[in-house]
Design a protein around this motif. Structure first.
Motif, mmCIF file in Angstrom:
data_model
loop_
_atom_site.group_PDB
_atom_site.id
_atom_site.type_symbol
_atom_site.label_atom_id
_atom_site.label_comp_id
_atom_site.label_asym_id
_atom_site.label_seq_id
_atom_site.Cartn_x
_atom_site.Cartn_y
_atom_site.Cartn_z
ATOM 1 N N LEU A 161 -9.126 1.588 -3.213
ATOM 2 C CA LEU A 161 -8.883 0.730 -2.059
ATOM 3 C C LEU A 161 -10.158 0.447 -1.281
ATOM 4 C CD1 LEU A 161 -6.905 -0.773 -0.264
ATOM 5 C CD2 LEU A 161 -6.443 1.374 0.937
ATOM 6 N N ILE A 179 -5.901 -5.527 5.948
ATOM 7 C CA ILE A 179 -4.661 -4.749 5.969
ATOM 8 C C ILE A 179 -3.757 -5.312 7.058
ATOM 9 C CG2 ILE A 179 -3.665 -2.480 6.394
ATOM 10 C CD1 ILE A 179 -6.142 -1.244 5.215
ATOM 11 N N LEU A 196 -1.715 -5.104 1.833
ATOM 12 C CA LEU A 196 -3.071 -5.626 1.648
ATOM 13 C C LEU A 196 -2.995 -7.125 1.392
ATOM 14 C CD1 LEU A 196 -6.143 -4.981 1.291
ATOM 15 C CD2 LEU A 196 -5.675 -4.846 -1.169
ATOM 16 N N LEU A 221 -0.545 -0.632 -4.384
ATOM 17 C CA LEU A 221 -1.092 -1.954 -4.686
ATOM 18 C C LEU A 221 -0.170 -2.790 -5.577
ATOM 19 C CD1 LEU A 221 -4.875 -1.077 -5.258
ATOM 20 C CD2 LEU A 221 -3.799 -2.015 -3.214
ATOM 21 N N LEU A 230 0.844 -1.196 0.000
ATOM 22 C CA LEU A 230 0.000 0.000 0.000
ATOM 23 C C LEU A 230 0.880 1.246 0.000
ATOM 24 C CD1 LEU A 230 -2.756 -1.021 2.596
ATOM 25 C CD2 LEU A 230 -2.926 -1.005 0.109
ATOM 26 N N PRO A 231 0.443 2.318 -0.663
ATOM 27 C CA PRO A 231 -0.885 2.487 -1.302
ATOM 28 C C PRO A 231 -0.907 2.169 -2.799
ATOM 29 C CG PRO A 231 0.189 4.596 -1.151
ATOM 30 C CD PRO A 231 1.168 3.615 -0.565
#
Length: 525
Positions: A253, A280, A289, A216, A213-214
């Motif tokens: 998200l 998370i 994630l 992905l 994250l963030p």
């Protein structure tokens, strides 16, 4: 790989020309049509042919030696052949007794000759497809069983390893408590937890991935993820979103964290469905994630196919009911028309009223059937349910008196609700007449209304012998009736009227009688 045995269709008929016609109609590269000229020859063939090679049997009813009914009874005595679909073909008798006997001995359909070629071909193709799907499911079940055994063995080994690890951890914790500080102890427990997670991650049958994250970006995917999607280590370091939610394409998200059902496209281009759960987690002080998905593609396909087959079965039952009810008045009219052709004109004055009655009867059946339509226009306005019942009570009481029975009305205080006056009258009369017919002389029919928190309730109770559990399951189905002269549409129309009024019908039945509760909402949805 061993070549699969081609599916076989057995055609049993003592007339060679009929077998030629069936072979011509059913000629296909997808299956073999085996022609047999007697019931005995059919039984001999089944003794040497495995049941899973046969998709359907087309059986003539009238044959020398063993008849079609007798042959089927012998076939159904063997457990291996009990699930083979059998269709009776006959050109001799169309009586309901013969049809019922056909279904009783174990047939799945009963067709009258001459059979429509396209209809027969579609039925046979349908059974062949069902047979092939059953074989595929059987193979998949065997594979699933093998995989389950493998998974159990893996779990057993994992449990043994975990037990050993627990024992080691106990010893280690004792040593840490004696020789190290709390910081070393906490660090060791964290390492053990990560080791457990790694094993679970690798061996899980679910699709699992870890993404940074963030952005992905993929950090790791397990073997099941690679097997299902077709993507391997080449996806590591990318942010290709495979397990995407079913939305308009704008993925964020928040969508991923709250979505459960997702679509994903494999490397080969196949679109599959999975149930996704996310969490998370912290890995080396970084937020990541964790995605866990269970592939449900095959389960959804199976459910869809079963629903489609159920709809086809319902359509067939309704079509058979319509044909049966309309055929009777048409047969009467045809008979009189033949008499007119063969006799003098003075017979018209005697028989034309009967013919008109039969036509009216056929028209009434069609009109009642059309009343089942969900999209039928309903003219609802604010009405008093009690007022409608009060206007019908004299008619219902008169009918009860004529047959030596009683009617008890108990109408409570109820507010006006949205009703179609004509349809509600039909519903009340249908149910009350059914209740009167279900009771013996001296019985009492109770009609009651009352109001609960959110509904106006109409209760109609009789003192008959009740409805069996078997018949309760079919209650409200079009053309299902236990009456000798009923059409089977009365209760079906009542259920349809209730649906158009957003009302529900509850049924309670015992040996002391049957109670129908129709619950109308006080405010239409």
């Amino acid at each position: 790989m061993e070549m699969e045995q081609q599916v076989k269709i057995l055609a049993v008929d003592d007339r060679y020309e009929n077998l030629l016609a069936l072979n011509s109609i059913l000629a296909s590269s997808s299956y073999d049509v085996i022609s047999l000229q007697s019931g005995e020859e059919c039984l001999r063939y089944l003794l040497k042919e495995p049941a899973d090679h046969i998709a359907v049997i087309l059986m003539d009813v009238q044959m020398p030696g063993l008849s079609g009914f007798e042959t089927v009874e012998l076939i159904k005595q063997r457990k291996a052949y009990q699930d083979i679909p059998i269709i009776f073909l006959t050109a001799l008798s169309t009586s309901i007794e013969h049809v019922l006997r056909g279904y009783h001995v174990g047939s799945i359909d009963y067709l009258f000759k001459p059979v429509h070629p396209k209809m027969l071909r579609m039925k046979v193709d349908g059974f062949v497809n069902m047979h092939l799907n059953h074989q595929k499911l059987k193979i998949q079940s065997e594979l699933l069983h093998k995989r389950t055994l493998d998974l159990e063995e893996t779990n057993r080994k994992l449990a043994e390893a975990e037990e050993k690890l627990i024992q080691q951890n106990v010893l280690l914790e004792q040593w840490v408590e004696e020789r190290t500080t709390e910081l070393v102890d906490a660090h060791q427990k964290l390492m053990n937890s990560q080791e457990h997670f790694k094993k679970m991650f690798i061996l899980s049958p679910s699709l699992m991935s870890i993404r940074r994250l963030p952005d992905l970006t993929y950090l790791e995917v397990n073997e099941s993820w690679k097997q299902y999607t077709g993507y391997g280590n080449e996806i590591i370091g990318t942010n290709l979103d495979l397990l995407s939610p079913e939305s308009d394409g704008n993925i964020n998200l928040c969508d991923i964290l709250h979505n459960e059902k997702v679509k994903y496209v494999t490397k080969s281009g196949e679109v599959r469905t999975a149930l996704l759960s996310t969490e998370i987690i912290d890995i080396e002080h970084d937020k990541c994630l964790l995605e866990v998905a269970v592939d449900v593609t095959e389960s959804l396909r199976f459910e869809s196919e079963m629903a489609r087959l159920a709809q086809l079965n319902l359509v067939g039952e309704m079509a058979a009911g319509i044909a049966h009810e309309i055929r009777n008045p048409m047969t009467t009219i045809r008979g009189f028309l033949q008499l007119f052709r063969e006799n003098d004109r003075h017979m018209q004055r005697e028989y034309i009223p009967i013919m008109l009655e039969e036509l009216d009867r056929a028209n009434d059946i069609i009109t009642e059937y059309l009343s089942l339509a969900k999209n039928k226009t309903s003219y609802q306005k604010s009405e008093s349910l009690n007022r409608i019942i009060e206007s019908l009570l004299p008619l219902i009481q008169a009918e009860a008196v004529m047959c030596g029975k009683h009617v008890n009305g108990n109408l409570g205080s109820c507010p006006d609700i949205q009703l179609d006056d004509k349809e509600i009258r039909q519903l009340i009369l249908n149910m009350c007449m059914n209740g009167l017919e279900a009771m013996s002389v001296g019985g009492t029919l109770c009609i009651e209304t009352y109001q609960d928190d959110t509904h106006v309730v109409l209760l109609i109770a009789d003192e008959g012998t009740g409805i069996s559990a078997e018949h309760l399951e079919k209650l409200g189905r079009p053309f299902f009736t236990t009456k000798d002269e009923g059409t089977g549409l009365g209760l079906a129309i009542c259920y349809s009227i209730a649906t158009r009024h957003q009302a529900t019908i509850e049924v309670n039945s015992s040996s002391k009688g049957t109670t129908f509760m129709i619950r109308f909402p006080m405010q239409a949805v």
